[in-house]
Design an enzyme around this catalytic site. Structure first.
Site, mmCIF file in Angstrom:
data_model
loop_
_atom_site.group_PDB
_atom_site.id
_atom_site.type_symbol
_atom_site.label_atom_id
_atom_site.label_comp_id
_atom_site.label_asym_id
_atom_site.label_seq_id
_atom_site.Cartn_x
_atom_site.Cartn_y
_atom_site.Cartn_z
ATOM 1 N N ASP C 127 0.814 -1.224 0.000
ATOM 2 C CA ASP C 127 0.000 0.000 0.000
ATOM 3 C C ASP C 127 0.845 1.270 0.000
ATOM 4 O OD1 ASP C 127 -2.123 -1.676 0.095
ATOM 5 O OD2 ASP C 127 -2.809 -1.121 2.089
ATOM 6 N N GLN C 251 -2.240 -9.260 -6.846
ATOM 7 C CA GLN C 251 -1.350 -8.093 -6.800
ATOM 8 C C GLN C 251 -0.096 -8.304 -5.952
ATOM 9 O OE1 GLN C 251 -3.988 -4.376 -6.117
ATOM 10 N NE2 GLN C 251 -5.366 -6.109 -5.916
#
Lengths: 319, 319, 319, 319
Positions: C127, C251
Site C-alpha cells: 500500500d 497483486q
C-alpha cells in the site's frame, strides 16, 4: 502560448510515448494546440509533422519506442540547419518546444534555446547517464527487460554448470550492469568506471567452483570489454565452460514499466507547465521524487555521478 | 515395478521440471519408489542421485531448466560406460528408466534398451526436430521467449526506420524461425531447409521501402547463415541501416508456458504408465493431441518432416 | 555481533526474499551467524527457525512472497508473549534482529526494542503507507502486476465499448489506485483520501461517450467504496454497460521487479550494517534515493503524506 | 471473388487480430478487396465499415482484443435484420464473408449462409467449447494469463499457509479450469462436467494439512459453483483460512501467445483460401495440427467432447 511542438530524438526508449501523451494532453487542457514532429530534428527541418489531438495520443501509453519516431539529422548539426529549424518553428507559429531525448538531443535543444526558441528538455536514455535527474526515461524498463532475460539464462546456467558472460548496454556507464547484477544475483559486474581484474574474477569463480557452486553469471557493460574475450579468459584460466549472450536492442523496447509510465507522464506534464509558466532552456528531471528543472547549459556540461556504493553492493551480494 | 529412475540429458528446456514432477507423482501414486539421477547419464555413472518424494518435486512446475541438471558424458558414449550404467541400475534396483532429452539422449536411451534396461524416452528439444511427436518439450516456451524479444525490438525498429536481423536457435531446423516469423509479423524468415536468395530478400525490402515501409525484421535460423553477413549484404544492396541481434541462450529458459507445463505433465505421466504396463524401448510423443508411443529405434532414424506450408505462410503474411 | 535473526511478518510482498538474502549475505560477510525465524513472530515464539547460509538464500532473489513465511501471532500481542520472545532470543544468542514487514510488524519491532532487543525494521507494504520511506518493499511489483492486468482488461474494454471498475488494494491509501490510473491511462481513480463525486464521474463518462469514446477504466482503491455499487451507479446514470474486476491477491506476488529487488537488497544490507554499527530501534528507508534510518517510535506514529499532486495528474491525464 | 468482408463477433479474445490481419493480407495477395465491419453484425447492419489495406492491419498482430471491435446485435437476431444484412452485403459488392467468433456468432454465420451468403467461420472462444476444432482462438492466451496470475497467488498462499479458491472462466466448460489446474500444480479443479464432492475436497485438504502441507489452490470454473460458498465450506469444515480471487475479464485480453498468433494467422489464411476456392457455409478448425473445414450446420449442433482424461490427470498430479 498558443502552439507547442514536441519531438523525440536520439535512441528511442520505453516511456517516450507516455511523455508525448502527457505533454499533449496537458497543453490541450490549457487550450494550446500541439504539433508533433516526426523523426526528431529531421522532421522539424522537413516540416514532417502531425496535428496532436487527445485521440491521436490515446492507446500509446503502454507501447514501447516512440510513435513520433526518432532519427539522426546531419543537417541539424550545421548552423544553416538550425536556422532553418528556427524559421520553420516561427512559420508554424510554434511558440514552445518539448525535446525528449539523450545527451545529443539535449545539446540540440540548448542550441535552439540560444537562438531564442523557448525549449524544455526531457531526459530519455536507458544508460541513465544524464546529470540532474535521478533517473532518465527508459532506464527502469530496460532493467526489467534485462532481468527477464538473465533470469531465463540462469535457468540454463544452473541446469548445466556453466558460466555466462551477458553483455548489457552502457558505453560509458555501468549503471545497467551494476543494477542488473544486484537484481539478478549475478556473481560479477564489469563496468567501464572500474578497472576489471580478470585474474581476480577467475579466482573468485574458481573458489566458488571448489565450494560446489558451479555456475556463474557475469554482467558486462558494453563499454567495459569484449564479452567473448572475457569468456575466453575464464575458459583458459579455470577450464570453465563459458557462454556469451549479447542482449542488444532487445533492451530498449517493450511495454514500459510502471515507473517509466509515471515518469514519462510527470515529465511531459511538467515540461509543458514550465513552458506555459515562461520557463525556457531547462531540462526537467527527477530530484528526490519531485520534479526539478535545471538549465540545459548546466546539464550538458555535467557528468552524472557514479554510484560506487551500488557497484560495491553488487560485489558484496555476488559472493 | 518397485523403483523407477528419471534423468534429464542434453540441452535443458522449459517443461522438463513438469515432466519430472509428473513422472515422480505418477510413480509414487502407484506405490513405486523414484530416484532422480543428477546431470543426466553422468549422474547415472557416478551414482549421483536423489530420492524423489512428493515434496522434492513441489514448487518446480513453473521453473525453467531442469532441477536434476543436465550434462554431457563422454564415458557414457563408450561400451564400458554403458555397461557400468546398466550395473548401477541393477545394483540400485531401478527397474525402469525415464529419459528426458533430445536426439542424443534418446540414442543413449535406445542403447540402454538394447542392453535390457526398460526405458521410455520423453522428447525435449527447443528445435522441434524430433520425429514422432508433433511438438517436443520446450518449443512453445522458446517461441514465446522469442516473440517477447522480437516485439521489443520491433518497437525500436519502427521508431528508427531500421532493419534487424534476429538470429534464433535451430541448427538444422527452421521451425523456430518460421513460426516466430509468422507470430511476430516479420518480413522474412531464413531457414536451413530453404536456400535463401539474398538478392530476392533485398528486392523485397527495397520495394517495401519505396512504399514508405522503412523498417523490417528478418528472422534467421542459426544454421542458415551468419547474421552479420546478411546484415552487411542488406546494407550494401539497399543502403538500409541494419542491426543484428543474436537471441542466444535466453531462448531456452524462463517460466514454462501453459503448453509446456501440460505437455511435460502428460509426457511424464504417460512415460511411467508405459513402464508400469510393461512397455519399453519407446518414446512417448504428442500425436494429434493424444499421447502416442513409438519405438526408439524408429524415432532415432527418422527425420522430422518440414512444415513447408508454414514457411510459405510466413512469406505470404510478411509481404 | 555474533548472531543475527531475521523474520518477515504481516502481509507478504515481492522483494522480501531479496531483503532476506541481502541481510544474510551481509551478516555472513562480517563473520556473523544468521538464523531465520519461520512465520514471523510466531516462529520466534515457537523456536521454529532455520540456520541461514549462503546456499540457503541462493535462488530466492527472483521469487515472490517470503520463503521464511509470514503469519499473525496473537500470543505476540500479549506482554507475556513478548517476554517469551525476548527470552528465546537471549537463549539462542541472537544479538540483533531484522524485522521485515508493515505497520503492525514495525510496532512489534518497537515493542521488542523497548524491551532491550537491538532491532532494525525494513518497511514492506504494497500500500506504500509507511512514513519515512519514499517507497516500501513490494509497491513497485504490485503496481506492475496491476498494470499488466489492466492492460489486458483494456483490450476487452476497447473491443466492446464497455466501462470497467477495477478494484486494487489500498484500504486507507490511494497510492496504488492513483499511480496505476496514471500508468494505465485510466479515466478515473477513486481513492479513500478524496471524496468521490459519482455524479461528476458519470458526467465525465457521458461527455466522453458523446465524443465517441465509449470505453472507460475506473480504478478503485478497495477502501474507497464497493466496486459493484459504483458500477451499478454508472449503469443507472448513463446506461453504460459496466463490469467489475477485483484484482485481489494476484497483486501481492510474482517475480519482483528490478526496483523491488534493488530496494530489498539495499534495505537488507543497510539493516545489518546498522545493527553492526550499534544502531537499534530504527527503520531503514529510502529517502531521495539514499538509505536513511528513522527511529521506529517516530515511524509508527506518523502518517505518510498523500501525494495530492499525483492524484490530480491522474485526473488531468484521464480526460 | 472481388471483395471479401470480415467481422468479429461475440466475446473478444486474443488472436482475433492475427486472424483479421492474415485474412486481409491473403485476400489482398489474391487481388481481392477487403472491407472490415466494425462491432460485428451491428456494423454490417449500420454500414459501419473500414477499407482494409496492408497498412491498416500492420502493427495489430501482437495486440489483444479485436481492432474491428465486437458487439451484440438484437436486430441481427430477427429475420428482417438478417435480410437487411444480406442486402447490405449485396449493395457493397461483398461476395464472401469471414466471421470470427464463438457459438452465437457461428450460428449467425450459418443463418447468412442459408440466405445465400458465401461465409466461412473462424472459431474464437476462450472456453474452448466449439466442436470440430482442437483449439479455438484465444484459449492458449487465456490459459497463459491464468497461470501468470495463479503463480503470483501461489507466492502469497505459500507465504501464509492459506487456501485460495480461484475462479476462472467457463460457464459450461471446465477446460480452462482443468488445464490451468495441471499447469499450476493446483490441488483441486472444480468443473461443471463433474459433480464436486465438497466433503472429499475437504478431506484431501485436511490430509495434506496433517502432512504439513498447509497451503492449497483450488481452481473453480465459473459455471461449477460460487467461489465464496466453496471457500466458506472449506473454512467451516477444516478451519483453514481460505481466500477467494475471481480472475474475471483479465483472462480475455493481453498480447496473444505464439500459439494464438499462429492459429489466428492460419485460420485467417485458410478462411480466405476456402472462400476463393468456392467453399462456403463451413468453419475452419484445427484437426491434428492441420487446418480442416466442417459445415457450420454440423458444428453448431455438436457438443465438444470433454477431456475426462485431462481432468483426471489434474487430480492425480494435485495429490
Amino acid at each position: 502560448m498558443k502552439k507547442i511542438g514536441i519531438l523525440t530524438s536520439g535512441g528511442d526508449c520505453s516511456g517516450m510515448n507516455a511523455a508525448i501523451r502527457s505533454a499533449t494532453r496537458t497543453a490541450l487542457g490549457h487550450g494550446a494546440q500541439v504539433v508533433g514532429f516526426r523523426k526528431g530534428y529531421a522532421g522539424l527541418l522537413k516540416g514532417d509533422l502531425l496535428e496532436m489531438t487527445t485521440r491521436e495520443v490515446a492507446g500509446i501509453l503502454h507501447r514501447g519506442g516512440t510513435f513520433l519516431q526518432s532519427a539522426r539529422s546531419e543537417e541539424f548539426r550545421t548552423v544553416l540547419g538550425r536556422e532553418k529549424a528556427v524559421r520553420h518553428l516561427q512559420d508554424l507559429g510554434v511558440e514552445g518546444l518539448v525535446v525528449i531525448g539523450g545527451d545529443g538531443s539535449l545539446n540540440g535543444a540548448l542550441a535552439l534555446h540560444r537562438m531564442g526558441v523557448p525549449v524544455i528538455g526531457i531526459p530519455a536514455s536507458i544508460d541513465n547517464d544524464i546529470a540532474y535527474t535521478d533517473m532518465a526515461l527508459g532506464v527502469d524498463t530496460a532493467l526489467n527487460n534485462i532481468i527477464y532475460a538473465v533470469d531465463c539464462i540462469k535457468d540454463t546456467a544452473s541446469s548445466h554448470d556453466r558460466a555466462f558472460v551477458i553483455e548489457v548496454m552502457g558505453r560509458n556507464s555501468g549503471y545497467l550492469a551494476s543494477m542488473s547484477a544486484i537484481a539478478t544475483g549475478a556473481e560479477y559486474a564489469i563496468i567501464p568506471e572500474v578497472e576489471c581484474d580478470i585474474a581476480d574474477l577467475c579466482n573468485q569463480l574458481r573458489k566458488r567452483y571448489e565450494e560446489g557452486r558451479s555456475n556463474a553469471i557475469i554482467i558486462l557493460a558494453e563499454g567495459a570489454g569484449r564479452a567473448q574475450n572475457i569468456a575466453d579468459n575464464i575458459k583458459d584460466a579455470i577450464g570453465f565452460e563459458t557462454r556469451v549472450t549479447v542482449l542488444g536492442h532487445y533492451q530498449r523496447g517493450g511495454a514500459p514499466s510502471v515507473f517509466d509510465r509515471l515518469l514519462g507522464s510527470r515529465f511531459g506534464h511538467a515540461a509543458v507547465e514550465q513552458l506555459l509558466a515562461g520557463e525556457k532552456g531547462k531540462m526537467v528531471g527527477l530530484c528526490c521524487g519531485e520534479i526539478c528543472a535545471t538549465p540545459l547549459e548546466t546539464v550538458v556540461v555535467s557528468e552524472k555521478m557514479q554510484q560506487d556504493e551500488l557497484h560495491e553492493l553488487s560485489m558484496i551480494l555476488g559472493i
